[in-house]
Motif scaffolding. Structure first.
Motif, PDB file in Angstrom:
ATOM      1  N   TYR A 144       0.858  -1.188   0.000  1.00 35.41           N
ATOM      2  CA  TYR A 144       0.000   0.000   0.000  1.00 35.41           C
ATOM      3  C   TYR A 144       0.889   1.231   0.000  1.00 35.41           C
ATOM      4  O   TYR A 144       2.109   1.138   0.137  1.00 35.41           O
ATOM      5  CB  TYR A 144      -0.966  -0.011   1.199  1.00 35.41           C
ATOM      6  N   VAL A 204      -5.471   4.216 -14.876  1.00 36.70           N
ATOM      7  CA  VAL A 204      -5.380   4.200 -13.410  1.00 36.70           C
ATOM      8  C   VAL A 204      -6.648   4.880 -12.916  1.00 36.70           C
ATOM      9  O   VAL A 204      -6.791   6.103 -13.031  1.00 36.70           O
ATOM     10  CB  VAL A 204      -4.135   4.931 -12.874  1.00 36.70           C
ATOM     11  N   LEU A 242      -3.429   3.981   0.513  1.00 33.01           N
ATOM     12  CA  LEU A 242      -3.877   3.816  -0.870  1.00 33.01           C
ATOM     13  C   LEU A 242      -3.446   2.444  -1.378  1.00 33.01           C
ATOM     14  O   LEU A 242      -2.268   2.081  -1.267  1.00 33.01           O
ATOM     15  CB  LEU A 242      -3.232   4.897  -1.755  1.00 33.01           C
ATOM     16  N   TYR A 243      -4.397   1.717  -1.942  1.00 33.11           N
ATOM     17  CA  TYR A 243      -4.094   0.419  -2.535  1.00 33.11           C
ATOM     18  C   TYR A 243      -4.212   0.509  -4.053  1.00 33.11           C
ATOM     19  O   TYR A 243      -5.079   1.206  -4.581  1.00 33.11           O
ATOM     20  CB  TYR A 243      -5.046  -0.663  -2.010  1.00 33.11           C
ATOM     21  N   VAL A 244      -3.315  -0.179  -4.751  1.00 32.38           N
ATOM     22  CA  VAL A 244      -3.335  -0.208  -6.212  1.00 32.38           C
ATOM     23  C   VAL A 244      -3.212  -1.668  -6.654  1.00 32.38           C
ATOM     24  O   VAL A 244      -2.346  -2.395  -6.147  1.00 32.38           O
ATOM     25  CB  VAL A 244      -2.159   0.599  -6.807  1.00 32.38           C
ATOM     26  N   TYR A 298      -4.853  -0.355 -13.931  1.00 35.07           N
ATOM     27  CA  TYR A 298      -4.730  -0.432 -12.475  1.00 35.07           C
ATOM     28  C   TYR A 298      -5.996   0.141 -11.848  1.00 35.07           C
ATOM     29  O   TYR A 298      -6.470   1.202 -12.263  1.00 35.07           O
ATOM     30  CB  TYR A 298      -3.561   0.417 -11.970  1.00 35.07           C
ATOM     31  N   CYS A 317      -7.495   1.652  -8.216  1.00 34.87           N
ATOM     32  CA  CYS A 317      -6.895   2.333  -7.056  1.00 34.87           C
ATOM     33  C   CYS A 317      -7.983   2.640  -6.043  1.00 34.87           C
ATOM     34  O   CYS A 317      -9.111   2.966  -6.408  1.00 34.87           O
ATOM     35  CB  CYS A 317      -6.207   3.608  -7.561  1.00 34.87           C
ATOM     36  N   SER A 318      -7.643   2.528  -4.764  1.00 36.40           N
ATOM     37  CA  SER A 318      -8.631   2.778  -3.712  1.00 36.40           C
ATOM     38  C   SER A 318      -8.883   4.261  -3.472  1.00 36.40           C
ATOM     39  O   SER A 318      -9.729   4.616  -2.666  1.00 36.40           O
ATOM     40  CB  SER A 318      -8.159   2.129  -2.409  1.00 36.40           C
ATOM     41  N   CYS A 344      -5.372   9.033  -8.179  1.00 34.04           N
ATOM     42  CA  CYS A 344      -5.014   8.159  -9.311  1.00 34.04           C
ATOM     43  C   CYS A 344      -3.983   8.834 -10.207  1.00 34.04           C
ATOM     44  O   CYS A 344      -3.016   8.192 -10.638  1.00 34.04           O
ATOM     45  CB  CYS A 344      -6.264   7.825 -10.132  1.00 34.04           C
ATOM     46  N   LEU A 356      -0.575   9.072  -8.358  1.00 37.41           N
ATOM     47  CA  LEU A 356       0.064   7.752  -8.307  1.00 37.41           C
ATOM     48  C   LEU A 356       0.578   7.327  -9.677  1.00 37.41           C
ATOM     49  O   LEU A 356       1.673   6.767  -9.795  1.00 37.41           O
ATOM     50  CB  LEU A 356      -0.933   6.706  -7.800  1.00 37.41           C
TER      51      LEU A 356
END
Lengths: 258, 258
Positions: free
Chosen positions: A207, B36, B55-57, B70, B72-73, B79, B82
């Motif tokens: 993460y 993304v 943040l998760y990807v 991807y 993304c959370s 987005c 990142l």
């Protein structure tokens, strides 16, 4: 104005933050104060509004004083919408937001919940000011801000802000004796250079934490960044007509209609 | 350009929305596409960023095609940050956001996650376009949008957008034969008149739903609202220098320094 002005106070750090408590204490000396502020910190919320979830509002007593206070489960923009449409008996004469714990100068205005509340009030035709102190700490010292906040507020009530313009006020983190005065500025060109901190959670899944550094890309001496770096309070008139009017003519020469 | 342009695609309705799937299919004909996008709908998020949460990807395969994807959370602005800082090997030549299910014309630009992604790219120096269709339905028909999205994208790649300007494109919800063309416009003055729907939860506690009606307050014939009402696609050049430059001189005459 013979009757006292009705002043709506909000913020994005939450109703218990020292910054809004300071702002309320100053506004109580100027007008009748109604506070409608988020029940928890909302920093970085930009101009978010709650479209797909419920909103709760509770009348509360946070500390002594003549103000009426409500805490709201929504964003700063939600607070302003709810105040104007549901909670206030009449349109407020002014909306003030802050005092934010941390800078909203330069490009930070885009990410700022503090300024989104001021902009939302402006959209509703209510004169509005966002105040921020360049100190992110919860126990930041707001004493030096007080007299400047009072003066700027009184000037906004006396003069008229044009339709479509709100003020973005940033205050350097200095003792009163070292603040050199107030400067009217433009927003400096700058951005954040992010360095995402990549980690693994206990289950081994990657993460990220967003972190980064603000870079001032503007060498102008008429910017908010320049004023703040030199010990001045910056006041940037801020608009929400985002049209790049200067580019309209050239864009019309493009071959968009083939 | 001899090599294919690198195009970053994002949105605020989530990576599975038909609008972004359409946008990806058009961009695949123009360049190398990396997607993304948020893993869930983010409408109304404004320019929110995730400062106090993780943040998760995840790399995903949503449908066939040469694009890399991807989910993304985070928010649309997350987005873009990142993508540019972590996921892409080089700075993209273009960022496109959308196609949004619903209008981002007039004051809606302020609340728009779609446009916040485009603005975030613009801040990073990447040319950017937000596309929106005036149909809020999940099963909206994006067929008529395709050729216009392609043309506008190619014009942006060919010409140069000035530093600090991105495009806000809105498309009327009409069949192809009824779309009259593309108009360069300014943002119409308008706002939402909210009517909060007050209800009681099963425990007897009051809560609100935000609802309301958009009001066009602008009688100009050069606005996005006017273009859309008359069957044209609106293209508004949109900037993130929010300074009200025209008001600087007058504000300097105020008695801010007492």
């Amino acid at each position: 104005m013979t009757e006292k002005p009705l002043i709506l106070v909000t913020n994005d750090d939450g109703i218990n933050a020292p910054g809004i408590r300071t702002l309320i204490s100053v506004m109580n000396t100027i007008g009748d104060v109604v506070v409608v502020a988020p029940d928890s910190p909302q920093s970085g919320m930009g101009h978010a509004i709650t479209v797909d979830a419920t909103l709760y509002v509770n009348k509360v007593k946070v500390d002594d004083g003549p103000q009426t206070e409500y805490r709201c489960s929504g964003t700063p923009a939600d607070c302003v919408k709810l105040a104007i449409r549901e909670l206030l008996n009449r349109k407020p004469d002014l909306c003030v937001s802050g005092i934010n714990h941390g800078s909203n100068s330069s490009i930070n205005v885009i990410y700022s919940g503090t300024m989104s509340a001021a902009v939302e009030a402006g959209i509703e035709g209510v004169p509005a000011i966002g105040f921020s102190l360049l100190n992110y700490a919860w126990d930041a010292n707001f004493e030096a801000s007080k007299s400047f906040v009072e003066n700027i507020t009184k000037e906004v009530l006396k003069n008229k802000l044009p339709d479509g313009v709100v003020l973005n006020v940033n205050i350097p983190n200095l003792p009163l004796k070292d603040i050199k005065g107030i400067k009217v500025c433009r927003q400096a060109k700058g951005n954040w250079v992010e360095a995402f901190d990549k980690r693994q959670n206990p289950s081994g899944k990657d993460y990220y934490w967003l972190s980064g550094e603000f870079i001032n890309l503007d060498s102008g001496t008429d910017t908010d960044e320049h004023a703040l770096e030199n010990g001045y309070i910056s006041v940037v008139p801020t608009q929400f007509d985002l049209t790049a009017h200067k580019f309209l003519k050239e864009l019309n020469t493009w071959n968009l209609n083939r």
